[in-house]
Design a protein around this motif. Structure first.
Motif, PDB file in Angstrom:
ATOM      1  N   LEU A 198       0.801  -0.473   0.524  1.00  0.00           N
ATOM      2  CA  LEU A 198       0.143   0.213   0.125  1.00  0.00           C
ATOM      3  C   LEU A 198       0.455   0.742   0.253  1.00  0.00           C
ATOM      4  O   LEU A 198       0.524   2.258  -0.843  1.00  0.00           O
ATOM      5  CB  LEU A 198      -0.972   0.332   1.393  1.00  0.00           C
ATOM      6  N   MET A 199       2.012   1.347   1.153  1.00  0.00           N
ATOM      7  CA  MET A 199       2.775   2.361   0.836  1.00  0.00           C
ATOM      8  C   MET A 199       3.126   2.729  -0.341  1.00  0.00           C
ATOM      9  O   MET A 199       4.170   4.223  -1.010  1.00  0.00           O
ATOM     10  CB  MET A 199       3.595   2.196   1.716  1.00  0.00           C
ATOM     11  N   THR A 200       4.111   1.535  -1.194  1.00  0.00           N
ATOM     12  CA  THR A 200       4.585   1.648  -2.325  1.00  0.00           C
ATOM     13  C   THR A 200       3.674   2.145  -3.589  1.00  0.00           C
ATOM     14  O   THR A 200       4.151   3.275  -4.062  1.00  0.00           O
ATOM     15  CB  THR A 200       5.217   0.450  -2.805  1.00  0.00           C
ATOM     16  N   ARG A 201       2.804   1.747  -3.342  1.00  0.00           N
ATOM     17  CA  ARG A 201       0.988   2.661  -3.989  1.00  0.00           C
ATOM     18  C   ARG A 201       1.281   3.875  -4.195  1.00  0.00           C
ATOM     19  O   ARG A 201       0.628   4.824  -4.888  1.00  0.00           O
ATOM     20  CB  ARG A 201       0.379   1.139  -4.511  1.00  0.00           C
ATOM     21  N   ARG A 202       1.288   4.505  -2.782  1.00  0.00           N
ATOM     22  CA  ARG A 202       0.619   5.416  -2.314  1.00  0.00           C
ATOM     23  C   ARG A 202       1.829   6.313  -2.920  1.00  0.00           C
ATOM     24  O   ARG A 202       2.141   7.653  -3.300  1.00  0.00           O
ATOM     25  CB  ARG A 202       0.427   5.846  -0.965  1.00  0.00           C
ATOM     26  N   ILE A 203       3.230   6.465  -3.178  1.00  0.00           N
ATOM     27  CA  ILE A 203       4.646   6.719  -2.938  1.00  0.00           C
ATOM     28  C   ILE A 203       4.310   7.281  -4.605  1.00  0.00           C
ATOM     29  O   ILE A 203       4.967   7.696  -4.646  1.00  0.00           O
ATOM     30  CB  ILE A 203       5.773   6.216  -2.437  1.00  0.00           C
ATOM     31  N   GLU A 204       3.778   5.648  -5.460  1.00  0.00           N
ATOM     32  CA  GLU A 204       4.202   5.997  -7.005  1.00  0.00           C
ATOM     33  C   GLU A 204       3.187   7.483  -7.663  1.00  0.00           C
ATOM     34  O   GLU A 204       4.014   8.188  -8.198  1.00  0.00           O
ATOM     35  CB  GLU A 204       3.100   4.539  -7.345  1.00  0.00           C
ATOM     36  N   ARG A 205       2.088   6.887  -6.634  1.00  0.00           N
ATOM     37  CA  ARG A 205       0.849   7.560  -6.710  1.00  0.00           C
ATOM     38  C   ARG A 205       1.499   9.648  -6.511  1.00  0.00           C
ATOM     39  O   ARG A 205       1.531  10.120  -7.476  1.00  0.00           O
ATOM     40  CB  ARG A 205      -0.332   8.431  -6.757  1.00  0.00           C
ATOM     41  N   ALA A 206       2.327   9.955  -5.268  1.00  0.00           N
ATOM     42  CA  ALA A 206       2.571  10.974  -4.823  1.00  0.00           C
ATOM     43  C   ALA A 206       3.818  11.378  -6.293  1.00  0.00           C
ATOM     44  O   ALA A 206       3.770  12.828  -6.543  1.00  0.00           O
ATOM     45  CB  ALA A 206       3.220  10.482  -3.640  1.00  0.00           C
ATOM     46  N   MET A 207       5.002   9.792  -6.732  1.00  0.00           N
ATOM     47  CA  MET A 207       5.526  10.282  -7.621  1.00  0.00           C
ATOM     48  C   MET A 207       5.038  11.232  -8.905  1.00  0.00           C
ATOM     49  O   MET A 207       5.961  12.359  -9.270  1.00  0.00           O
ATOM     50  CB  MET A 207       6.301   9.744  -8.197  1.00  0.00           C
ATOM     51  N   ALA A 208       4.411  10.780  -9.164  1.00  0.00           N
ATOM     52  CA  ALA A 208       3.519  11.067 -10.083  1.00  0.00           C
ATOM     53  C   ALA A 208       3.168  12.192 -10.334  1.00  0.00           C
ATOM     54  O   ALA A 208       3.006  13.680 -10.754  1.00  0.00           O
ATOM     55  CB  ALA A 208       2.074  10.123 -10.749  1.00  0.00           C
ATOM     56  N   LEU A 209       1.619  13.072  -8.953  1.00  0.00           N
ATOM     57  CA  LEU A 209       1.294  14.280  -8.623  1.00  0.00           C
ATOM     58  C   LEU A 209       2.859  15.256  -8.699  1.00  0.00           C
ATOM     59  O   LEU A 209       2.464  16.270  -9.258  1.00  0.00           O
ATOM     60  CB  LEU A 209       1.085  13.828  -7.263  1.00  0.00           C
ATOM     61  N   LEU A 210       3.900  14.657  -8.020  1.00  0.00           N
ATOM     62  CA  LEU A 210       4.796  15.605  -8.158  1.00  0.00           C
ATOM     63  C   LEU A 210       5.614  15.749  -9.679  1.00  0.00           C
ATOM     64  O   LEU A 210       5.505  17.083  -9.181  1.00  0.00           O
ATOM     65  CB  LEU A 210       5.641  14.643  -7.327  1.00  0.00           C
ATOM     66  N   ARG A 211       5.321  14.887 -10.319  1.00  0.00           N
ATOM     67  CA  ARG A 211       6.046  15.373 -11.236  1.00  0.00           C
ATOM     68  C   ARG A 211       4.775  16.582 -11.807  1.00  0.00           C
ATOM     69  O   ARG A 211       5.752  16.925 -12.984  1.00  0.00           O
ATOM     70  CB  ARG A 211       5.889  14.050 -11.841  1.00  0.00           C
ATOM     71  N   ARG A 212       3.559  16.061 -11.589  1.00  0.00           N
ATOM     72  CA  ARG A 212       2.742  17.200 -12.528  1.00  0.00           C
ATOM     73  C   ARG A 212       3.846  18.580 -12.036  1.00  0.00           C
ATOM     74  O   ARG A 212       3.287  19.053 -13.362  1.00  0.00           O
ATOM     75  CB  ARG A 212       2.053  16.857 -12.267  1.00  0.00           C
ATOM     76  N   GLY A 213       3.857  18.882 -11.145  1.00  0.00           N
ATOM     77  CA  GLY A 213       3.859  20.005 -10.884  1.00  0.00           C
ATOM     78  C   GLY A 213       3.478  20.836 -10.406  1.00  0.00           C
ATOM     79  O   GLY A 213       3.846  22.163  -9.407  1.00  0.00           O
ATOM     80  N   ASP A 214       1.925  21.061 -10.083  1.00  0.00           N
ATOM     81  CA  ASP A 214       1.461  22.003  -9.710  1.00  0.00           C
ATOM     82  C   ASP A 214       0.659  21.839  -8.165  1.00  0.00           C
ATOM     83  O   ASP A 214      -0.280  23.178  -7.652  1.00  0.00           O
ATOM     84  CB  ASP A 214       0.203  21.514 -10.487  1.00  0.00           C
ATOM     85  N   LEU A 215       1.615  21.221  -7.596  1.00  0.00           N
ATOM     86  CA  LEU A 215       1.016  20.481  -5.820  1.00  0.00           C
ATOM     87  C   LEU A 215       2.339  20.855  -5.804  1.00  0.00           C
ATOM     88  O   LEU A 215       3.042  20.310  -6.452  1.00  0.00           O
ATOM     89  CB  LEU A 215      -0.057  19.417  -5.264  1.00  0.00           C
ATOM     90  N   SER A 216       1.918  21.512  -4.287  1.00  0.00           N
ATOM     91  CA  SER A 216       3.821  21.521  -3.081  1.00  0.00           C
ATOM     92  C   SER A 216       3.583  20.065  -2.488  1.00  0.00           C
ATOM     93  O   SER A 216       2.766  19.147  -2.644  1.00  0.00           O
ATOM     94  CB  SER A 216       3.205  22.529  -2.614  1.00  0.00           C
ATOM     95  N   VAL A 217       4.573  19.696  -1.966  1.00  0.00           N
ATOM     96  CA  VAL A 217       5.138  18.421  -1.371  1.00  0.00           C
ATOM     97  C   VAL A 217       4.101  19.086  -0.390  1.00  0.00           C
ATOM     98  O   VAL A 217       3.358  17.505  -0.043  1.00  0.00           O
ATOM     99  CB  VAL A 217       5.682  18.807  -1.189  1.00  0.00           C
ATOM    100  N   THR A 218       3.732  19.316   0.924  1.00  0.00           N
ATOM    101  CA  THR A 218       3.037  19.546   1.569  1.00  0.00           C
ATOM    102  C   THR A 218       1.450  19.329   1.174  1.00  0.00           C
ATOM    103  O   THR A 218       0.948  18.329   1.815  1.00  0.00           O
ATOM    104  CB  THR A 218       3.055  21.211   1.986  1.00  0.00           C
ATOM    105  N   GLU A 219       1.039  19.768  -0.601  1.00  0.00           N
ATOM    106  CA  GLU A 219      -0.322  19.636  -0.556  1.00  0.00           C
ATOM    107  C   GLU A 219      -0.182  18.253  -1.100  1.00  0.00           C
ATOM    108  O   GLU A 219      -1.777  16.891  -0.684  1.00  0.00           O
ATOM    109  CB  GLU A 219      -0.815  20.093  -1.299  1.00  0.00           C
ATOM    110  N   VAL A 220       0.297  17.526  -1.777  1.00  0.00           N
ATOM    111  CA  VAL A 220       0.719  16.062  -1.754  1.00  0.00           C
ATOM    112  C   VAL A 220       0.634  15.081  -0.564  1.00  0.00           C
ATOM    113  O   VAL A 220      -0.022  14.002  -0.791  1.00  0.00           O
ATOM    114  CB  VAL A 220       2.021  15.710  -2.706  1.00  0.00           C
TER     115      VAL A 220
END
Length: 133
Positions: free
Chosen positions: A31-53
């Motif tokens: 579960l944590m691996t899948r969540r981090i993979e999704r977080a990586m995708a959101l961080l790649r987009r660049g429209d959200l800060s690390v805190t928001e992710v």
């Protein structure tokens, strides 16, 4: 985990062992691996800060999120976000879209040549001389 184990008529421990045997990691780690993979995708987009992710995934602590991200990815989320933004800028620059604000398409010349050719063939338009740069 208890509810899932109850639904499949197993104990939580037995389900966890079966899951580990099938996927090579515990259900929590999966579960944590899948969540981090999704977080990586959101961080790649660049429209959200690390805190928001971080808060998108229900983490109450930015430090816990950053620690887990660093363990799985090998770098803190802020560094990952900056590197992803730099890579995206490099890709955009090589495609010719960064210099002019994204207005120019690299296929524009191909479409124009095709359009002109088809209009000339049908007699709608006279052929134009090529433009000088």
């Amino acid at each position: 985990m208890e509810a899932l184990a109850h639904d499949v008529n197993m104990s939580a421990g037995h389900l966890s062992r079966q899951f580990r045997a099938a996927y090579g990691e515990s259900p929590y780690a999966y579960l944590m691996t899948r969540r981090i993979e999704r977080a990586m995708a959101l961080l790649r987009r660049g429209d959200l800060s690390v805190t928001e992710v971080c808060f998108t995934f229900g983490r109450a602590s930015l430090r816990t999120f950053s620690t887990r991200f660093n363990e799985l990815v090998g770098m803190p989320p802020g560094v990952f976000r900056r590197q992803a933004a730099d890579a995206a800028a490099d890709r955009a620059d090589t495609a010719g879209t960064a210099r002019d604000g994204g207005r120019r398409s690299r296929w524009r010349g191909c479409r124009r040549a095709w359009r002109n050719t088809s209009q000339v063939r049908s007699g709608i338009e006279k052929p134009r001389p090529p433009r000088s740069p």
